[in-house]
Design a protein around this motif. Structure first.
Motif, mmCIF file in Angstrom:
data_model
loop_
_atom_site.group_PDB
_atom_site.id
_atom_site.type_symbol
_atom_site.label_atom_id
_atom_site.label_comp_id
_atom_site.label_asym_id
_atom_site.label_seq_id
_atom_site.Cartn_x
_atom_site.Cartn_y
_atom_site.Cartn_z
ATOM 1 N N GLY A 139 0.800 -1.212 0.000
ATOM 2 C CA GLY A 139 0.000 0.000 0.000
ATOM 3 C C GLY A 139 0.838 1.269 0.000
ATOM 4 O O GLY A 139 2.072 1.224 -0.003
ATOM 5 N N PRO A 140 0.170 2.416 0.006
ATOM 6 C CA PRO A 140 0.874 3.702 -0.011
ATOM 7 C C PRO A 140 1.444 4.063 1.350
ATOM 8 O O PRO A 140 1.097 3.448 2.366
ATOM 9 N N LEU A 141 2.296 5.050 1.373
ATOM 10 C CA LEU A 141 2.832 5.550 2.638
ATOM 11 C C LEU A 141 1.692 5.985 3.560
ATOM 12 O O LEU A 141 0.698 6.562 3.125
ATOM 13 N N GLN A 165 14.487 10.301 5.824
ATOM 14 C CA GLN A 165 13.183 10.121 5.186
ATOM 15 C C GLN A 165 12.353 9.053 5.905
ATOM 16 O O GLN A 165 11.160 9.239 6.131
ATOM 17 N N LEU A 166 12.989 7.961 6.262
ATOM 18 C CA LEU A 166 12.285 6.896 6.974
ATOM 19 C C LEU A 166 11.813 7.364 8.347
ATOM 20 O O LEU A 166 10.735 6.981 8.806
ATOM 21 N N GLU A 167 12.607 8.182 8.985
ATOM 22 C CA GLU A 167 12.217 8.721 10.293
ATOM 23 C C GLU A 167 11.008 9.639 10.153
ATOM 24 O O GLU A 167 10.063 9.578 10.958
ATOM 25 N N ALA A 169 8.764 9.519 7.817
ATOM 26 C CA ALA A 169 7.610 8.731 7.369
ATOM 27 C C ALA A 169 6.882 8.043 8.520
ATOM 28 O O ALA A 169 5.721 7.639 8.375
ATOM 29 N N LYS A 170 7.528 7.927 9.678
ATOM 30 C CA LYS A 170 6.871 7.304 10.830
ATOM 31 C C LYS A 170 5.647 8.101 11.266
ATOM 32 O O LYS A 170 4.714 7.535 11.843
ATOM 33 N N ASN A 171 5.656 9.395 11.008
ATOM 34 C CA ASN A 171 4.516 10.259 11.364
ATOM 35 C C ASN A 171 3.886 10.840 10.094
ATOM 36 O O ASN A 171 3.546 12.024 10.048
ATOM 37 N N PHE A 172 3.738 10.001 9.097
ATOM 38 C CA PHE A 172 3.343 10.463 7.767
ATOM 39 C C PHE A 172 2.034 11.250 7.783
ATOM 40 O O PHE A 172 1.924 12.308 7.147
ATOM 41 N N THR A 173 1.022 10.778 8.479
ATOM 42 C CA THR A 173 -0.299 11.431 8.429
ATOM 43 C C THR A 173 -0.280 12.843 9.004
ATOM 44 O O THR A 173 -1.136 13.651 8.662
ATOM 45 N N ASP A 174 0.690 13.149 9.856
ATOM 46 C CA ASP A 174 0.746 14.464 10.496
ATOM 47 C C ASP A 174 1.638 15.460 9.748
ATOM 48 O O ASP A 174 1.756 16.609 10.170
ATOM 49 N N LEU A 182 7.162 14.766 -1.179
ATOM 50 C CA LEU A 182 8.590 14.478 -1.324
ATOM 51 C C LEU A 182 8.921 13.057 -0.867
ATOM 52 O O LEU A 182 9.698 12.344 -1.517
ATOM 53 N N LEU A 183 8.310 12.639 0.243
ATOM 54 C CA LEU A 183 8.566 11.290 0.746
ATOM 55 C C LEU A 183 8.004 10.227 -0.195
ATOM 56 O O LEU A 183 8.603 9.161 -0.370
ATOM 57 N N LYS A 184 6.864 10.516 -0.804
ATOM 58 C CA LYS A 184 6.274 9.557 -1.744
ATOM 59 C C LYS A 184 7.208 9.293 -2.921
ATOM 60 O O LYS A 184 7.312 8.168 -3.401
ATOM 61 N N LYS A 185 7.876 10.327 -3.373
ATOM 62 C CA LYS A 185 8.789 10.171 -4.506
ATOM 63 C C LYS A 185 9.967 9.260 -4.166
ATOM 64 O O LYS A 185 10.540 8.625 -5.057
ATOM 65 N N GLU A 186 10.324 9.188 -2.887
ATOM 66 C CA GLU A 186 11.504 8.427 -2.487
ATOM 67 C C GLU A 186 11.171 7.059 -1.897
ATOM 68 O O GLU A 186 11.945 6.107 -2.062
ATOM 69 N N LEU A 187 10.037 6.948 -1.218
ATOM 70 C CA LEU A 187 9.760 5.721 -0.454
ATOM 71 C C LEU A 187 8.532 4.952 -0.917
ATOM 72 O O LEU A 187 8.283 3.839 -0.430
ATOM 73 N N GLU A 188 7.777 5.503 -1.842
ATOM 74 C CA GLU A 188 6.538 4.859 -2.299
ATOM 75 C C GLU A 188 6.664 4.445 -3.762
ATOM 76 O O GLU A 188 7.192 5.201 -4.580
ATOM 77 N N PHE A 189 6.135 3.259 -4.094
ATOM 78 C CA PHE A 189 6.294 2.708 -5.439
ATOM 79 C C PHE A 189 4.973 2.120 -5.929
ATOM 80 O O PHE A 189 4.255 1.485 -5.162
ATOM 81 N N GLU A 190 4.681 2.316 -7.209
ATOM 82 C CA GLU A 190 3.403 1.875 -7.763
ATOM 83 C C GLU A 190 3.320 0.363 -7.914
ATOM 84 O O GLU A 190 2.225 -0.183 -8.015
ATOM 85 N N ASN A 191 4.457 -0.306 -7.928
ATOM 86 C CA ASN A 191 4.454 -1.761 -8.056
ATOM 87 C C ASN A 191 5.796 -2.316 -7.583
ATOM 88 O O ASN A 191 6.734 -1.564 -7.277
#
Length: 206
Positions: A139-141, A165-167, A169-174, A182-191
């Motif tokens: 799933g997504p971040l 970036q990983l640190e 992302a722990k509080n991504f929703t906030d 920016l984090l999606k470009k580095e840590l999230e992938f469509e497949n």
């Protein structure tokens, strides 16, 4: 002198009338929830709305990734007419996975909470941390319900930028929207193919 005073009083009176009229338009017309098309959550506003003959019923699925799927709309069924928000909550309760809102006085929305990702986001992967090691989640971040793999790569051995970036992302929703993107470009992938390409680059750096 009297003529000039009369003109002054007339102009003043017209100015007061204009200001009162303008204030009415601003407070009643421009900021009306109906005119703005703002969603109205009846429980939050305490609005006294009732399902009527004019109410349109819209049903949607709400997934854990917050994507929504409209299932169509129709005139409110006879059995719901005359019901208030509190009445509807008794039938479509949050405990049973329902969300009840009025998007406008004449539009009732029943959202069914689906405890899984939508079809599109089921293919997504993102990187996260589990017990101080790099991990892969489905799933997504921001959605860490399904962990697919724990990689034998300690977070402390990763490049400094990635650790930061990983640190974050722990509080991504906030996080602010810009930081999320920016984090999606580095840590999230469509497949998985795109994920594996990044993991291969990490192996080369190791």
């Amino acid at each position: 002198m009297n003529g000039r005073r009369l003109i002054y009083l007339t102009v003043s009176l017209l100015a007061v009338v204009f200001l009162l009229g303008f204030a009415y338009l601003v407070t009643v017309k421009l900021f009306s929830p109906i005119n703005q098309g703002l969603a109205m959550n009846v429980s939050a506003n305490g609005a006294d709305l009732v399902v009527s003959d004019d109410t349109v019923l819209r049903i949607k699925n709400i997934y854990t990734c917050n994507d929504e799927e409209d299932l169509g709309e129709e005139a409110a069924v006879t059995g719901l007419k005359g019901m208030t928000y509190e009445d509807l909550q008794q039938i479509f309760s949050p405990e049973d996975g329902w969300q009840v809102t009025f998007d406008s006085p004449n539009e009732l929305v029943l959202g069914r909470m689906i405890g899984e990702l939508c079809a599109r986001h089921q293919q997504y992967r993102h990187l996260g941390v589990y017990q101080e090691k790099l991990a892969v989640f489905q799933g997504p971040l921001g959605v860490d319900a399904v962990m697919l793999q724990v990689l034998q790569r300690p977070v402390k051995d990763l490049p400094p930028a990635m650790r930061e970036q990983l640190e974050q992302a722990k509080n991504f929703t906030d996080l602010p929207l810009q930081t999320k993107e920016l984090l999606k470009k580095e840590l999230e992938f469509e497949n998985e193919k795109k994920l594996n390409a990044v993991l291969e680059n990490l192996d080369e750096l190791h």
